[in-house]
Scaffold this motif. Structure first.
Motif, PDB file in Angstrom:
ATOM      1  N   GLN A  12       0.826  -1.203   0.000  1.00  0.00           N
ATOM      2  CA  GLN A  12       0.000   0.000   0.000  1.00  0.00           C
ATOM      3  C   GLN A  12       0.861   1.255   0.000  1.00  0.00           C
ATOM      4  OE1 GLN A  12      -2.240  -0.884   3.574  1.00  0.00           O
ATOM      5  NE2 GLN A  12      -4.052  -1.491   2.394  1.00  0.00           N
ATOM      6  N   ALA A  27      -6.180  -4.099  -7.389  1.00  0.00           N
ATOM      7  CA  ALA A  27      -6.571  -4.205  -5.980  1.00  0.00           C
ATOM      8  C   ALA A  27      -7.827  -5.055  -5.881  1.00  0.00           C
ATOM      9  CB  ALA A  27      -6.803  -2.824  -5.385  1.00  0.00           C
ATOM     10  N   LYS A  33      -8.124  -0.554  -1.153  1.00  0.00           N
ATOM     11  CA  LYS A  33      -7.944   0.323  -2.314  1.00  0.00           C
ATOM     12  C   LYS A  33      -8.278   1.775  -1.983  1.00  0.00           C
ATOM     13  CE  LYS A  33     -10.937  -0.452  -5.534  1.00  0.00           C
ATOM     14  NZ  LYS A  33     -11.898   0.663  -5.329  1.00  0.00           N
ATOM     15  N   THR A  34      -9.438   1.992  -1.348  1.00  0.00           N
ATOM     16  CA  THR A  34      -9.842   3.365  -1.023  1.00  0.00           C
ATOM     17  C   THR A  34      -8.869   4.009  -0.040  1.00  0.00           C
ATOM     18  OG1 THR A  34     -12.158   2.749  -1.380  1.00  0.00           O
ATOM     19  CG2 THR A  34     -11.740   4.792  -0.189  1.00  0.00           C
ATOM     20  N   THR A  36      -5.706   3.328   0.204  1.00  0.00           N
ATOM     21  CA  THR A  36      -4.484   3.634  -0.536  1.00  0.00           C
ATOM     22  C   THR A  36      -4.654   4.885  -1.391  1.00  0.00           C
ATOM     23  OG1 THR A  36      -3.924   1.269  -0.581  1.00  0.00           O
ATOM     24  CG2 THR A  36      -2.805   2.704  -2.174  1.00  0.00           C
ATOM     25  N   ASP A 212     -10.785   5.606  -9.626  1.00  0.00           N
ATOM     26  CA  ASP A 212     -11.214   4.419  -8.884  1.00  0.00           C
ATOM     27  C   ASP A 212     -12.084   3.547  -9.786  1.00  0.00           C
ATOM     28  OD1 ASP A 212     -11.579   2.683  -6.801  1.00  0.00           O
ATOM     29  OD2 ASP A 212     -13.119   3.893  -5.805  1.00  0.00           O
ATOM     30  N   ALA A 238      -6.927   2.578 -10.334  1.00  0.00           N
ATOM     31  CA  ALA A 238      -7.052   1.467  -9.384  1.00  0.00           C
ATOM     32  C   ALA A 238      -8.293   0.663  -9.733  1.00  0.00           C
ATOM     33  CB  ALA A 238      -7.156   2.009  -7.953  1.00  0.00           C
ATOM     34  N   ASP A 240      -9.868  -3.724 -10.550  1.00  0.00           N
ATOM     35  CA  ASP A 240      -9.695  -5.176 -10.580  1.00  0.00           C
ATOM     36  C   ASP A 240     -10.567  -5.719 -11.701  1.00  0.00           C
ATOM     37  OD1 ASP A 240      -9.503  -7.875 -10.089  1.00  0.00           O
ATOM     38  OD2 ASP A 240     -10.614  -7.837  -8.200  1.00  0.00           O
TER      39      ASP A 240
END
Length: 635
Positions: A12, A27, A33-34, A36, A212, A238, A240
């Motif tokens: 992170q 992530a 994630k948030t 980071t 995001d 970020a 996945d």
């Protein structure tokens, strides 16, 4: 003030402090994630001394933007200005408004039609104009949206080759008369402007862009980000690819998969420790994710001290047995584990006409369990909420044709669809807008024989309402507070909504939006409401067990998750397998400690007519779970 790296794991910390080239952060669920992203913003400001107005963070939903903004605020503790953090659609709307003088591809002033206006006004009007049924109209508007989202609309000869150019012409005429832009068109218009106008100016000189949920962006969204990159912005994304679940709106998971090829030079970063899920939940979730041969290979690992967790797949004779046992499970979780109702989340693939939620709800209520079904309908979608919103829009712009049409439709005034059709037809004949003809009729009722007097009377009533309320909002300014805005809304609502209960519900909802978006005046509030993807937002009842569709659970978590009707007829049903596999993965990974999956051998009654094999009773376990290392238990 919290240090940017306080409490971060090494991966992170590496991601949060990355600088110097573009970067992709993979992530998985529950990997922070948030956290980071918020620490990265703090790092840029406090360590690299980047001015906050050069940093932009974009999220997929209003709720996600609010959470990220709150986390950054907690870290900076008021010592620095908070950078711009918003949804992509809200960002697009702001840029289009700022540059409206050089945009000629949409009606001006720029006005975004929301979902209610699409269904209740635009679709209904086009049904009569084009002589199609409502389902066909919705399908054709969806085709339009898909062409914007996938950039098919950029192809030469697009208008001529659209499946129904006659319909396209009818829609364009309707849009001109009512002066609106569809929400699904908004990002496409920003993309066109960025690429085609050298005079297009952004709201700030951004140097660092954070995005995001990058896997949820469609081709049009991705083109906007690439255009920003071409303006010298360093891009940090970020997401996945395993959690790309919005294929129905053109989400393009290859965008995150090929990021390092599209953005050169760039770095690859990964978060792999899941702080949310117990071991067995990660085990089953990873099994489902690994069924996709095209996914980016990544590991999701539990914390060293993570518990084993409870994972069960239960099989039932039919939905009556399923519902009764789900209620028993919830009762035991509340009584024996001391969970609160909000700690339990019940998910289903779909719920048309409440076919699934209604029976589960009855079973829970029979066991004295408080339950809330989250349908996505808000208090602003009801008549009183719509009237309040329409008046608020007219206070901003008294020529707002959609808002005028809303009031003429919803007020009990004797002005019906025939009158509105007469106004529309007259507007088409004279090359004017709906509001122009409505105001002209107010002064000259004889413009519309037989109906003009009723229209004129109602228009005078609308003007009286606006004149009485304008002063409360004209006093709002940049120095106003959220309370000032709420007070003005309270006065307006008291004047036009007679039912105390409905008025309180609407004001409570607006207060939530105002807090989430930090709105201090009605202009910003309306802008936020216009650009919100409301059907993607999550609204939880914190005193109840929440029941919702799997798509709406994105971004949520709960101590216990129960996924009902996990049958092949629904997952994947008739939808693309890759999308549905990812949707199941996202749903499984919402659970922290308890994960229950249910399915039935038969669906009877109204549920017989749901799913891929509607009309037949037999159901089978989803293909994504048949080879799972956890075997079903008959109940």
């Amino acid at each position: 003030m919290i240090s940017w790296d306080e409490g971060l794991f090494d991966d992170q910390k590496e991601a949060a402090s990355h600088i110097g080239d573009h970067a992709r952060l993979l992530a998985g669920p529950g990997t922070g994630k948030t956290k980071t992203l918020s620490r990265r913003i703090a790092y840029l400001i406090t360590e690299k001394h980047i001015p906050p107005n050069q940093i932009l963070a974009l999220t997929f939903t209003r709720v996600a933007a609010s959470e990220l903004r709150n986390r950054v605020s907690e870290i900076l503790e008021g010592e620095y200005e908070i950078p711009r953090i918003s949804t992509l659609h809200s960002f697009a709307l702001r840029q289009l408004l700022k540059n409206s003088r050089i945009i000629d591809s949409v009606p001006q002033p720029l006005r975004i039609a929301d979902s209610w206006e699409e269904y209740k006004i635009i679709f209904e009007d086009l049904k009569k104009i084009a002589n199609y049924n409502l389902k066909t109209i919705e399908h054709k508007i969806n085709l339009l949206s898909a062409d914007w989202e996938t950039l098919k609309a950029d192809e030469s000869g697009w208008k001529e080759n659209f499946p129904d150019p006659t319909f396209l012409g009818a829609w364009q005429q309707h849009r001109k008369v009512f002066g609106y832009t569809l929400r699904s068109e908004m990002v496409y218009q920003l993309k066109r402007a960025l690429e085609q106008s050298g005079n297009f100016a952004l709201e700030s000189d951004y140097k660092y862009l954070l995005i995001d949920e990058f896997q949820d962006l469609n081709k049009c969204d991705l083109a906007v980000i690439f255009a920003l990159k071409n303006r010298g912005v360093e891009v940090f994304v970020a997401g996945d690819d395993d959690q790309s679940i919005y294929g129905f709106r053109g989400a393009y998971p290859d965008g995150i998969r090929r990021f390092n090829k599209d953005y050169i030079p760039s770095s690859s970063l990964t978060l792999k420790t899941c702080f949310r899920c117990d071991r067995n939940i990660i085990f089953l979730s990873s099994f489902v994710a690994d069924l996709d041969p095209g996914r980016l290979k990544k590991s999701l690992e539990p914390l060293n001290d993570a518990e084993k967790g409870v994972v069960r797949i239960f099989r039932y004779r039919n939905q009556e047995y399923e519902a009764a046992d789900v209620a028993n499970i919830c009762r035991n979780l509340l009584d024996k584990t001391k969970y609160e109702p909000k700690d339990i989340l019940i998910l289903m693939r779909s719920d048309r006409k409440k076919a699934f939620s209604s029976i589960i709800r009855r079973a829970l209520e029979a066991r004295k369990i408080r339950v809330a079904v989250r349908s996505g309908i808000t208090p602003l979608d009801n008549d009183d909420g719509r009237v309040l919103l329409a008046v608020l829009r007219l206070i901003i712009d008294n020529k707002d044709s959609l808002a005028l049409r809303t009031l003429l439709r919803l007020q009990r005034n004797g002005v019906g669809e025939e009158s509105c059709s007469k106004i529309y037809n007259l507007a088409c004949e004279n090359g004017k807008t709906f509001s122009m003809i409505a105001y002209e009729t107010m002064e000259e009722p004889e413009l519309i024989p037989h109906l003009g007097r009723k229209i004129a009377n109602e228009m005078h009533k609308i003007q009286d309402i606006l004149n009485n309320c304008k002063e409360y909002f004209n006093n709002l300014s940049n120095s106003s507070s959220q309370n000032d805005l709420l007070n003005a809304l309270y006065i307006l609502a008291k004047d036009i909504i007679k039912d105390d209960g409905k008025r309180a519900e609407i004001l409570q909802f607006l207060q939530q939006i105002i807090v989430e978006t930090n709105s201090t005046d009605h202009l910003k509030l309306i802008s936020m409401l216009s650009s919100s993807l409301e059907d993607k937002e999550q609204e939880l009842d914190l005193s109840s067990v929440n029941i919702m569709t799997m798509h709406k659970a994105k971004g949520l978590e709960a101590k216990a998750v129960i996924i009902i009707a996990a049958e092949d007829e629904y997952i994947p049903g008739t939808e693309p397998e890759d999308d549905e596999r990812r949707l199941l993965y996202v749903s499984l990974s919402r659970a922290q400690h308890v994960l229950i999956i249910t399915y039935c051998d038969n669906r009877i009654g109204s549920q017989k007519y749901t799913g891929r094999t509607r009309g037949k009773t037999v159901r089978t376990l989803s293909r994504f779970l048949r080879g799972a290392p956890i075997k079903p238990i008959s109940r």
